[in-house]
Scaffold this motif. Structure first.
Motif, PDB file in Angstrom:
ATOM      1  N   SER A  63       0.817  -1.215   0.000  1.00  0.00           N
ATOM      2  CA  SER A  63       0.000   0.000   0.000  1.00  0.00           C
ATOM      3  C   SER A  63       0.846   1.258   0.000  1.00  0.00           C
ATOM      4  CB  SER A  63      -0.931   0.004   1.218  1.00  0.00           C
ATOM      5  OG  SER A  63      -1.927  -0.974   1.069  1.00  0.00           O
ATOM      6  N   LEU A  64       1.972   1.226   0.688  1.00  0.00           N
ATOM      7  CA  LEU A  64       2.853   2.394   0.712  1.00  0.00           C
ATOM      8  C   LEU A  64       3.301   2.761  -0.696  1.00  0.00           C
ATOM      9  CD1 LEU A  64       4.993   1.427   3.832  1.00  0.00           C
ATOM     10  CD2 LEU A  64       3.357   3.301   3.699  1.00  0.00           C
ATOM     11  N   ALA A  65       3.466   1.750  -1.532  1.00  0.00           N
ATOM     12  CA  ALA A  65       3.917   1.996  -2.905  1.00  0.00           C
ATOM     13  C   ALA A  65       2.871   2.719  -3.744  1.00  0.00           C
ATOM     14  CB  ALA A  65       4.290   0.671  -3.573  1.00  0.00           C
ATOM     15  N   THR A  66       1.596   2.700  -3.281  1.00  0.00           N
ATOM     16  CA  THR A  66       0.525   3.343  -4.059  1.00  0.00           C
ATOM     17  C   THR A  66       0.332   4.815  -3.694  1.00  0.00           C
ATOM     18  OG1 THR A  66      -1.275   2.837  -2.500  1.00  0.00           O
ATOM     19  CG2 THR A  66      -0.674   1.116  -4.083  1.00  0.00           C
ATOM     20  N   LEU A  67       0.991   5.283  -2.633  1.00  0.00           N
ATOM     21  CA  LEU A  67       0.809   6.670  -2.218  1.00  0.00           C
ATOM     22  C   LEU A  67       1.384   7.621  -3.267  1.00  0.00           C
ATOM     23  CD1 LEU A  67       1.735   6.451   1.585  1.00  0.00           C
ATOM     24  CD2 LEU A  67      -0.528   6.321   0.518  1.00  0.00           C
ATOM     25  N   GLU A  93      -7.901  -0.144   2.744  1.00  0.00           N
ATOM     26  CA  GLU A  93      -7.706  -1.336   1.923  1.00  0.00           C
ATOM     27  C   GLU A  93      -6.767  -2.331   2.592  1.00  0.00           C
ATOM     28  OE1 GLU A  93      -9.086  -2.228  -1.016  1.00  0.00           O
ATOM     29  OE2 GLU A  93     -10.421  -0.502  -0.791  1.00  0.00           O
ATOM     30  N   ASN A  94      -5.820  -1.825   3.374  1.00  0.00           N
ATOM     31  CA  ASN A  94      -4.790  -2.680   3.951  1.00  0.00           C
ATOM     32  C   ASN A  94      -4.403  -2.164   5.332  1.00  0.00           C
ATOM     33  OD1 ASN A  94      -2.565  -4.243   4.561  1.00  0.00           O
ATOM     34  ND2 ASN A  94      -1.242  -3.333   3.019  1.00  0.00           N
ATOM     35  N   PRO A  95      -5.087  -2.630   6.381  1.00  0.00           N
ATOM     36  CA  PRO A  95      -4.813  -2.126   7.735  1.00  0.00           C
ATOM     37  C   PRO A  95      -3.409  -2.434   8.234  1.00  0.00           C
ATOM     38  CG  PRO A  95      -6.304  -4.006   7.810  1.00  0.00           C
ATOM     39  CD  PRO A  95      -6.193  -3.609   6.372  1.00  0.00           C
ATOM     40  N   ALA A  96      -2.693  -3.350   7.571  1.00  0.00           N
ATOM     41  CA  ALA A  96      -1.310  -3.638   7.977  1.00  0.00           C
ATOM     42  C   ALA A  96      -0.453  -2.392   7.857  1.00  0.00           C
ATOM     43  CB  ALA A  96      -0.727  -4.762   7.130  1.00  0.00           C
ATOM     44  N   MET A  97      -0.751  -1.554   6.874  1.00  0.00           N
ATOM     45  CA  MET A  97       0.031  -0.335   6.684  1.00  0.00           C
ATOM     46  C   MET A  97      -0.118   0.588   7.886  1.00  0.00           C
ATOM     47  SD  MET A  97      -0.266   2.585   3.791  1.00  0.00           S
ATOM     48  CE  MET A  97      -1.446   3.478   4.772  1.00  0.00           C
ATOM     49  N   ILE A  98      -1.343   0.731   8.393  1.00  0.00           N
ATOM     50  CA  ILE A  98      -1.576   1.566   9.564  1.00  0.00           C
ATOM     51  C   ILE A  98      -0.857   0.986  10.780  1.00  0.00           C
ATOM     52  CG2 ILE A  98      -3.351   2.352  11.177  1.00  0.00           C
ATOM     53  CD1 ILE A  98      -3.356   3.906   8.599  1.00  0.00           C
ATOM     54  N   SER A  99      -0.901  -0.338  10.911  1.00  0.00           N
ATOM     55  CA  SER A  99      -0.219  -0.986  12.033  1.00  0.00           C
ATOM     56  C   SER A  99       1.266  -0.667  12.042  1.00  0.00           C
ATOM     57  CB  SER A  99      -0.420  -2.508  11.953  1.00  0.00           C
ATOM     58  OG  SER A  99       0.361  -3.172  12.917  1.00  0.00           O
ATOM     59  N   VAL A 100       1.896  -0.701  10.875  1.00  0.00           N
ATOM     60  CA  VAL A 100       3.338  -0.439  10.774  1.00  0.00           C
ATOM     61  C   VAL A 100       3.641   1.021  11.081  1.00  0.00           C
ATOM     62  CG1 VAL A 100       5.294  -0.334   9.169  1.00  0.00           C
ATOM     63  CG2 VAL A 100       3.795  -2.337   9.193  1.00  0.00           C
ATOM     64  N   LEU A 101       2.814   1.937  10.581  1.00  0.00           N
ATOM     65  CA  LEU A 101       3.054   3.358  10.831  1.00  0.00           C
ATOM     66  C   LEU A 101       2.848   3.711  12.299  1.00  0.00           C
ATOM     67  CD1 LEU A 101       1.402   5.101   7.740  1.00  0.00           C
ATOM     68  CD2 LEU A 101       3.834   4.893   8.235  1.00  0.00           C
ATOM     69  N   VAL A 102       1.785   3.183  12.899  1.00  0.00           N
ATOM     70  CA  VAL A 102       1.499   3.492  14.293  1.00  0.00           C
ATOM     71  C   VAL A 102       2.592   2.940  15.201  1.00  0.00           C
ATOM     72  CG1 VAL A 102      -0.090   3.053  16.203  1.00  0.00           C
ATOM     73  CG2 VAL A 102      -0.980   3.708  13.969  1.00  0.00           C
ATOM     74  N   VAL A 111      14.028  -7.483   6.243  1.00  0.00           N
ATOM     75  CA  VAL A 111      13.082  -7.375   5.136  1.00  0.00           C
ATOM     76  C   VAL A 111      13.590  -6.341   4.125  1.00  0.00           C
ATOM     77  CG1 VAL A 111      10.713  -6.854   4.457  1.00  0.00           C
ATOM     78  CG2 VAL A 111      11.159  -7.889   6.683  1.00  0.00           C
ATOM     79  N   ASN A 112      13.605  -6.750   2.866  1.00  0.00           N
ATOM     80  CA  ASN A 112      13.926  -5.810   1.792  1.00  0.00           C
ATOM     81  C   ASN A 112      12.637  -5.446   1.078  1.00  0.00           C
ATOM     82  OD1 ASN A 112      16.783  -5.800   2.119  1.00  0.00           O
ATOM     83  ND2 ASN A 112      16.882  -7.806   1.121  1.00  0.00           N
ATOM     84  N   VAL A 113      12.156  -4.206   1.289  1.00  0.00           N
ATOM     85  CA  VAL A 113      10.917  -3.789   0.635  1.00  0.00           C
ATOM     86  C   VAL A 113      11.225  -3.334  -0.772  1.00  0.00           C
ATOM     87  CG1 VAL A 113       9.806  -3.173   2.796  1.00  0.00           C
ATOM     88  CG2 VAL A 113      11.097  -1.448   1.549  1.00  0.00           C
ATOM     89  N   SER A 114      10.239  -3.479  -1.656  1.00  0.00           N
ATOM     90  CA  SER A 114      10.462  -3.175  -3.065  1.00  0.00           C
ATOM     91  C   SER A 114      10.152  -1.735  -3.410  1.00  0.00           C
ATOM     92  CB  SER A 114       9.588  -4.096  -3.931  1.00  0.00           C
ATOM     93  OG  SER A 114       8.218  -3.921  -3.610  1.00  0.00           O
ATOM     94  N   GLY A 115       9.369  -1.063  -2.570  1.00  0.00           N
ATOM     95  CA  GLY A 115       8.962   0.295  -2.897  1.00  0.00           C
ATOM     96  C   GLY A 115       9.200   1.248  -1.749  1.00  0.00           C
ATOM     97  N   ARG A 116       8.242   2.118  -1.524  1.00  0.00           N
ATOM     98  CA  ARG A 116       8.348   3.123  -0.485  1.00  0.00           C
ATOM     99  C   ARG A 116       8.196   2.481   0.890  1.00  0.00           C
ATOM    100  NH1 ARG A 116       4.517   8.481  -0.783  1.00  0.00           N
ATOM    101  NH2 ARG A 116       5.852   9.929   0.375  1.00  0.00           N
ATOM    102  N   SER A 117       9.124   2.721   1.778  1.00  0.00           N
ATOM    103  CA  SER A 117       9.087   2.094   3.094  1.00  0.00           C
ATOM    104  C   SER A 117       8.334   2.971   4.083  1.00  0.00           C
ATOM    105  CB  SER A 117      10.508   1.847   3.608  1.00  0.00           C
ATOM    106  OG  SER A 117      11.147   3.088   3.871  1.00  0.00           O
ATOM    107  N   ALA A 118       7.978   2.367   5.223  1.00  0.00           N
ATOM    108  CA  ALA A 118       7.274   3.104   6.269  1.00  0.00           C
ATOM    109  C   ALA A 118       8.107   4.279   6.759  1.00  0.00           C
ATOM    110  CB  ALA A 118       6.931   2.168   7.424  1.00  0.00           C
ATOM    111  N   ILE A 119       9.408   4.071   6.870  1.00  0.00           N
ATOM    112  CA  ILE A 119      10.258   5.147   7.372  1.00  0.00           C
ATOM    113  C   ILE A 119      10.264   6.339   6.419  1.00  0.00           C
ATOM    114  CG2 ILE A 119      12.394   4.235   6.353  1.00  0.00           C
ATOM    115  CD1 ILE A 119      13.865   5.214   8.839  1.00  0.00           C
TER     116      ILE A 119
END
Length: 221
Positions: A63-67, A93-102, A111-119
């Motif tokens: 979801s972060l990649a869609t921002l 659409e994806n509450p996992a994203m909120i969990s990571v940000l909070v 973990v190697n993320v493919s797009g925009r990371s939470a940080i």
């Protein structure tokens, strides 16, 4: 092709986890359920995803990649409101994203993320707040408050004491509720509007108030 003949990949695992989250909520996502969904042994998942925390980060990555990118040419108030609204819609659409940000999961070394990371998203919000002219301490207060606000609007329906009634019974439910509160004029006067509340519109109203107040606070410094 049967499930056990389809190669198990990180992508398949993440997609299945997102499907589980949509069906059962984030609390319903476990490595055991995920293994059942994929038709594999639970231990097989750990060859691709080291732990559940890593799984949440990978789910959030989708979801972060869609921002949308933030336009630095627009006023900081518009940038902040727009980014937070995008986070809200992605979080729905994806509450996992909120969990990571909070949780402020600033680093996930396994973990190697493919797009925009939470940080990077956290940094984007703080960069906008820095442009406002607020003090560093006020930026932190504002960041924590705004993330909590967005989180509340995403998780609000899941925290409701009772589920929304089926469409065909909404009118009857309103009538009964209205009768129950006939001695409470303030509540009775807005009851229909409470039943038809729009979380996105409510969030925008709240952001306009909050970000407007931050703008006035910054201008007073």
């Amino acid at each position: 092709m049967s499930a056990d003949r389809v190669p198990l990949t990180r992508e398949r695992i993440v997609q299945a986890a997102l499907g589980l989250a949509r069906q059962e909520g984030l609390a319903g996502v476990s490595m055991r359920k995920l293994a059942q969904e994929l038709g594999v042994e639970a231990m097989s998942l750990y060859h691709h995803v080291p732990n559940k925390r890593a799984l949440l980060v990978l789910m959030a990555d989708r979801s972060l990649a869609t921002l949308r990118p933030v336009d630095p040419a627009t006023p900081w108030t518009e940038r902040l409101t727009g980014l937070l609204q995008d986070i809200f819609h992605a979080g729905m659409e994806n509450p996992a994203m909120i969990s990571v940000l909070v949780a402020q999961e600033l680093d996930a070394p396994d973990v190697n993320v493919s797009g925009r990371s939470a940080i990077e998203v956290i940094d984007s919000i703080l960069e906008i707040l820095a442009d406002s002219g607020l003090s560093a301490q006020d930026q932190v207060h504002a960041y924590n408050s705004l993330i909590s606000l967005v989180c509340g609007f995403v998780l609000g329906p899941a925290l409701a004491l009772t589920p929304a009634p089926p469409n065909e019974s909404v009118r009857e439910q309103r009538r009964l509720s209205g009768a129950a509160v006939e001695t409470l004029p303030a509540l009775a006067g807005v009851l229909d509007r409470l039943h038809t509340a729009d979380a996105a519109a409510d969030l925008r109203f709240s952001l306009d108030l909050y970000v407007g107040a931050l703008d006035r606070l910054a201008a007073s410094k």
